[in-house]
Scaffold this motif. Structure first.
Motif, PDB file in Angstrom:
ATOM      1  N   ALA A 126      38.610  54.257  39.157  1.00  0.00           N
ATOM      2  CA  ALA A 126      39.685  53.785  38.280  1.00  0.00           C
ATOM      3  C   ALA A 126      41.084  54.003  38.852  1.00  0.00           C
ATOM      4  O   ALA A 126      41.919  53.078  38.818  1.00  0.00           O
ATOM      5  CB  ALA A 126      39.560  54.437  36.901  1.00  0.00           C
ATOM      6  N   PRO A 127      41.430  55.173  39.386  1.00  0.00           N
ATOM      7  CA  PRO A 127      42.789  55.346  39.925  1.00  0.00           C
ATOM      8  C   PRO A 127      43.101  54.372  41.063  1.00  0.00           C
ATOM      9  O   PRO A 127      44.246  53.918  41.199  1.00  0.00           O
ATOM     10  CB  PRO A 127      42.777  56.797  40.432  1.00  0.00           C
ATOM     11  N   VAL A 128      42.085  54.048  41.860  1.00  0.00           N
ATOM     12  CA  VAL A 128      42.298  53.109  42.965  1.00  0.00           C
ATOM     13  C   VAL A 128      42.576  51.712  42.424  1.00  0.00           C
ATOM     14  O   VAL A 128      43.495  51.019  42.892  1.00  0.00           O
ATOM     15  CB  VAL A 128      41.069  53.099  43.897  1.00  0.00           C
ATOM     16  N   PHE A 129      41.794  51.287  41.442  1.00  0.00           N
ATOM     17  CA  PHE A 129      41.992  49.953  40.877  1.00  0.00           C
ATOM     18  C   PHE A 129      43.306  49.856  40.109  1.00  0.00           C
ATOM     19  O   PHE A 129      43.949  48.803  40.094  1.00  0.00           O
ATOM     20  CB  PHE A 129      40.808  49.570  39.985  1.00  0.00           C
ATOM     21  N   GLU A 130      43.723  50.963  39.491  1.00  0.00           N
ATOM     22  CA  GLU A 130      45.001  50.945  38.780  1.00  0.00           C
ATOM     23  C   GLU A 130      46.161  50.715  39.747  1.00  0.00           C
ATOM     24  O   GLU A 130      47.121  50.001  39.431  1.00  0.00           O
ATOM     25  CB  GLU A 130      45.192  52.264  38.031  1.00  0.00           C
ATOM     26  N   GLN A 131      46.055  51.294  40.935  1.00  0.00           N
ATOM     27  CA  GLN A 131      47.163  51.202  41.887  1.00  0.00           C
ATOM     28  C   GLN A 131      47.064  49.973  42.792  1.00  0.00           C
ATOM     29  O   GLN A 131      48.079  49.337  43.105  1.00  0.00           O
ATOM     30  CB  GLN A 131      47.218  52.469  42.751  1.00  0.00           C
ATOM     31  N   TYR A 132      45.827  49.635  43.213  1.00  0.00           N
ATOM     32  CA  TYR A 132      45.678  48.597  44.234  1.00  0.00           C
ATOM     33  C   TYR A 132      44.829  47.406  43.769  1.00  0.00           C
ATOM     34  O   TYR A 132      44.498  46.532  44.570  1.00  0.00           O
ATOM     35  CB  TYR A 132      45.011  49.189  45.486  1.00  0.00           C
ATOM     36  N   ASP A 151      45.235  44.603  42.024  1.00  0.00           N
ATOM     37  CA  ASP A 151      45.704  43.232  42.234  1.00  0.00           C
ATOM     38  C   ASP A 151      45.633  42.849  43.706  1.00  0.00           C
ATOM     39  O   ASP A 151      45.207  41.734  44.060  1.00  0.00           O
ATOM     40  CB  ASP A 151      47.133  43.071  41.720  1.00  0.00           C
ATOM     41  N   ALA A 152      46.060  43.769  44.571  1.00  0.00           N
ATOM     42  CA  ALA A 152      46.045  43.476  46.011  1.00  0.00           C
ATOM     43  C   ALA A 152      44.608  43.321  46.513  1.00  0.00           C
ATOM     44  O   ALA A 152      44.313  42.441  47.336  1.00  0.00           O
ATOM     45  CB  ALA A 152      46.759  44.591  46.784  1.00  0.00           C
ATOM     46  N   MET A 153      43.726  44.169  46.038  1.00  0.00           N
ATOM     47  CA  MET A 153      42.330  44.062  46.466  1.00  0.00           C
ATOM     48  C   MET A 153      41.712  42.758  45.979  1.00  0.00           C
ATOM     49  O   MET A 153      40.963  42.099  46.709  1.00  0.00           O
ATOM     50  CB  MET A 153      41.525  45.264  45.973  1.00  0.00           C
ATOM     51  N   ALA A 154      42.011  42.370  44.751  1.00  0.00           N
ATOM     52  CA  ALA A 154      41.482  41.110  44.226  1.00  0.00           C
ATOM     53  C   ALA A 154      41.979  39.935  45.059  1.00  0.00           C
ATOM     54  O   ALA A 154      41.214  39.007  45.375  1.00  0.00           O
ATOM     55  CB  ALA A 154      41.878  40.939  42.770  1.00  0.00           C
ATOM     56  N   ALA A 155      43.247  39.968  45.435  1.00  0.00           N
ATOM     57  CA  ALA A 155      43.810  38.897  46.259  1.00  0.00           C
ATOM     58  C   ALA A 155      43.140  38.834  47.626  1.00  0.00           C
ATOM     59  O   ALA A 155      43.020  37.753  48.220  1.00  0.00           O
ATOM     60  CB  ALA A 155      45.320  39.098  46.410  1.00  0.00           C
ATOM     61  N   ALA A 156      42.682  39.984  48.111  1.00  0.00           N
ATOM     62  CA  ALA A 156      42.011  40.038  49.419  1.00  0.00           C
ATOM     63  C   ALA A 156      40.532  39.664  49.327  1.00  0.00           C
ATOM     64  O   ALA A 156      39.860  39.561  50.357  1.00  0.00           O
ATOM     65  CB  ALA A 156      42.153  41.440  50.018  1.00  0.00           C
TER      66      ALA A 156
END
Length: 740
Positions: free
Chosen positions: A279-285, A287-292
């Motif tokens: 969860a902390p990773v998805f909260e911070q990154y 959107d960027a991960m989804a775009a990648a």
């Protein structure tokens, strides 16, 4: 009838081409089977239902052998020996595509987010291949599964290891208390009017729009339709609570699902677990991960691969490492290689992972390579109580004793794509809030649910003819064995209540109402464990999912593996489908083979299926010689076990090929020694003599090259010549098997 189906019918027995260890073993075993069966006039043909074969059939002019077999199993002459196949997750599917592309096949990539018509068409073809795409097509009958008598006797005399249970074990099963598929299920049995015309599934949006999700769905009168949904909000809350509870207990976090079989719903649920754990990773990154292109449904392994290619990949990897260090440790698939429970959705399959944990005394392997108590997280509560009762029973009573344990046989409802396992085409992740409803041709709303965006909604069906066949199969097995017979049904569950309405008059008509019991799955689970602990035997009569779960659970505890189960599917139109056990450990076996030229895959399931297939063929033809051949195969199985000729785990011990040789030797000797058919005895006496006289030479030739790496020319699509070289290294044995 197609020409391909006619060709399949021309063969007396169909032996399936599948994947991984079972398929590699076929290169050694099938020549033996063909040599023996040719002496009684039986032909054996192969049909390719491997993952690679199904991909090529979808994108080339290669014959679709799965479709051919799907037609054949509806015919009375069907006699199919079906080996375990890959039920591909998306990572497995994409790996197979890459391998085939590298071998020169013109295949499109798997489109994660299809945009063009071509991409959408390719995605539809691939989606039809992934998950459990094979079994629903072939299982045109209900299931009769049990441990063969020889296997059960061997396990009692040679007990497998069992982990010790402690009354103060912290291992537990956690499941949802609301908002899941179980809580939201609604069911209806179709009347003649409701079944008159196609049914459609609609989403009526909160904004007033209506979207047809599926249409043209036809069902006969008396079909049971079930609809339900998993609330995304309830699931997310539950997963966060499960992680917190694991940390409080000081145990391992483990998720147990079946993303291969429930190929639409369970990968989504798996993805929510990945999001919750990180969860902390998805909260911070996020959107960027989804775009990648990160898709958490594919697991942490795929996530890390994608992150590596991002500009700030090192930063995200560090954040993942930091989060995992703060979270409770995970149950590991492979501690040495750092492969966690959330690495890939196909790595942890509940019907294999939970029995293994129960056999190990409630312990799982942690990231430190040590065993530890485990929080077994099973989100949907429909069947979680079966495992919760098992944990409670073993805490109270200690581990099962294989030397005295009775057995739990199973009669499972699976014909006509029954219940949840047939729901893939009618399962949807909801895009917007609104109402999901099932509507008849006349406009009657049969079933409806208020849903939110992200919820997972599904509809399943169970046909009356399949239910009636299942009931009579259970009563036949009860009559043959005299064993206590228990229907695992819960009157308070919507689907089960409809089943009970249907079968109670059938039980009355058969005079069997007082001869069987009905228990909820948790009650039946405890009852079965109590019975086999006393050395008694029970027939469990279950739906499709529990058929799958129980035919791993009890065999793994009773005889150490589910690969040695006898699995007979009595096809509803008179044919026979003979399944050969579980293939969940097959990938590890292939890895060891490639590294050390040692295949520890045990073909006992194939031997048992073969014996049943031969007896079926003998009965169909009223041919005593074929029946004698089937009985002799059983004698060979008993001797193989009693003389300890099953494959060992390590180089230097017997492996799969040695086991095949001994099976051939014992089979030939049994045929030569029997007195029921003199002609067969005369035919096989010289075969038995040649195998016995060549024993030392054959053993030496089979052992040549052991301990060294081998090249198979591929994983999903191997090179036939290279496989033959590895699996038929004995010129002496080959010559005997090729002499007709």
């Amino acid at each position: 009838m197609s020409n391909d189906t006619a060709a399949a019918q021309d063969a007396d027995i169909i032996y399936t081409v599948t994947d991984e260890a079972p398929q590699l073993a076929s290169a050694s075993l099938l020549p033996i089977i063909r040599r023996f069966t040719s002496e009684v006039g039986l032909s054996v043909a192969e049909r390719d239902i491997s993952l690679a074969g199904r991909i090529l059939a979808a994108f080339s002019d290669k014959t679709d052998d799965l479709a051919v077999l799907g037609d054949l199993v509806t015919r009375p002459e069907a006699n199919v020996i079906k080996l375990p196949n890959i039920s591909a997750s998306v990572p497995q599917l994409t790996a197979a595509i890459r391998e085939l592309q590298a071998q020169g096949f013109d295949l499109p990539d798997y489109p994660e987010s299809p945009a063009t018509d071509a991409e959408k068409a390719a995605r539809a073809k691939y989606d039809a291949i992934k998950g459990s795409a094979v079994n629903p097509v072939l299982r045109e009958g209900n299931s009769d599964r049990r441990a063969p008598a020889a296997v059960k006797a061997y396990a009692k005399d040679n007990p497998h290891s069992m982990g010790a249970w402690s009354a103060d074990s912290k291992t537990r099963v956690m499941t949802m208390s609301g908002g899941d598929f179980h809580a939201n299920e609604r069911s209806v049995t179709l009347t003649a009017d409701q079944a008159d015309g196609p049914v459609r599934i609609e989403h009526r949006g909160a904004d007033g729009t209506t979207t047809t999700m599926a249409e043209g769905l036809t069902y006969p009168e008396a079909t049971i339709l079930d609809a339900t949904f998993m609330s995304k909000a309830a699931l997310t809350d539950f997963l966060h609570k499960a992680i917190e509870t694991t940390a409080e207990d000081g145990t391992l976090f483990s998720l147990h699902m079946k993303a291969t079989m429930m190929k639409v719903s369970d990968p989504i649920i798996f993805g929510h677990a990945v999001r919750a754990y990180l969860a902390p990773v998805f909260e911070q990154y996020g959107d960027a991960m989804a775009a990648a292109g990160v898709n958490p449904n594919s697991g942490i392994g795929s996530l890390r691969e994608t992150v590596t290619g991002m500009d700030n990949g090192a930063e995200i990897h560090a954040a993942i490492d930091a989060t995992m260090a703060e979270r409770p440790p995970m149950y590991m698939v492979n501690s040495d290689k750092g492969i966690t429970n959330l690495h890939v959705p196909s790595d942890v399959i509940i019907d294999a992972s939970m029995p293994a944990l129960l056999r190990a005394g409630g312990k799982g392997w942690g990231p430190d390579g040590a065993e530890a108590d485990t929080n077994c997280v099973i989100p949907d509560s429909s069947y979680a109580g079966v495992y919760a009762e098992a944990v409670a029973f073993f805490k109270q009573n200690g581990a099962l004793d294989p030397t005295t344990a009775g057995t739990v046989q199973n009669v499972g409802l699976m014909a006509k794509k029954a219940e949840e396992y047939g729901s893939h085409p009618t399962t949807f992740e909801i895009a917007a809030p609104g109402t999901m409803q099932v509507v008849t041709a006349s406009g009657e709303v049969l079933l409806s649910h208020e849903v939110e965006a992200g919820d997972i909604w599904r509809m399943a069906s169970t046909r009356a003819e399949a239910i009636e066949n299942w009931l009579h199969l259970a009563l036949d097995r009860q009559a043959k064995t005299g064993f206590e017979t228990v229907f695992w049904l819960n009157e308070d569950r919507a689907h089960d209540a409809e089943i009970l309405k249907m079968i109670r008059p059938m039980l009355d008509a058969a005079g069997a109402t007082g001869t069987v019991k009905v228990m909820t799955p948790p009650e039946a689970s405890r009852h079965a464990f109590e019975a086999i602990t006393r050395g008694e035997n029970v027939i469990s009569v279950t739906g499709n999912v529990l058929r799958d779960y129980l035919t791993d659970l009890y065999p793994i505890l009773e005889v150490g593996t589910s690969a040695k189960m006898l699995s007979v599917v009595k096809l509803m139109n008179g044919g026979g489908l003979f399944e050969t056990g579980a293939g969940g450990s097959a990938p590890k076996h292939v890895q060891q083979l490639v590294e050390e030229n040692h295949l520890r895959w045990d073909s006992l399931g194939e031997f048992c299926a073969l014996a049943e297939s031969l007896r079926f063929a003998g009965d169909a033809r009223d041919d005593d010689a074929i029946r004698v051949m089937g009985d002799a195969a059983d004698s060979a199985i008993t001797r193989l076990l009693s003389e300890g000729r099953s494959p060992g785990r390590k180089v230097g011990q017997d492996d799969n090929r040695d086991s095949h040789f001994h099976f051939a030797l014992y089979w030939a000797e049994a045929l030569a020694a029997q007195s029921d058919n003199a002609a067969l005895a005369a035919k096989f006496a010289p075969v038995a003599t040649a195998l016995r006289d060549g024993y030392d030479t054959i053993r030496a030739e089979l052992s040549e090259g052991r301990g060294k790496p081998v090249d198979l020319g591929g994983y999903f699509r191997t090179d036939p010549a290279k496989v033959q070289s590895v699996f038929r290294p004995s010129a002496t044995l080959n010559a005997i098997m090729e002499t007709a």
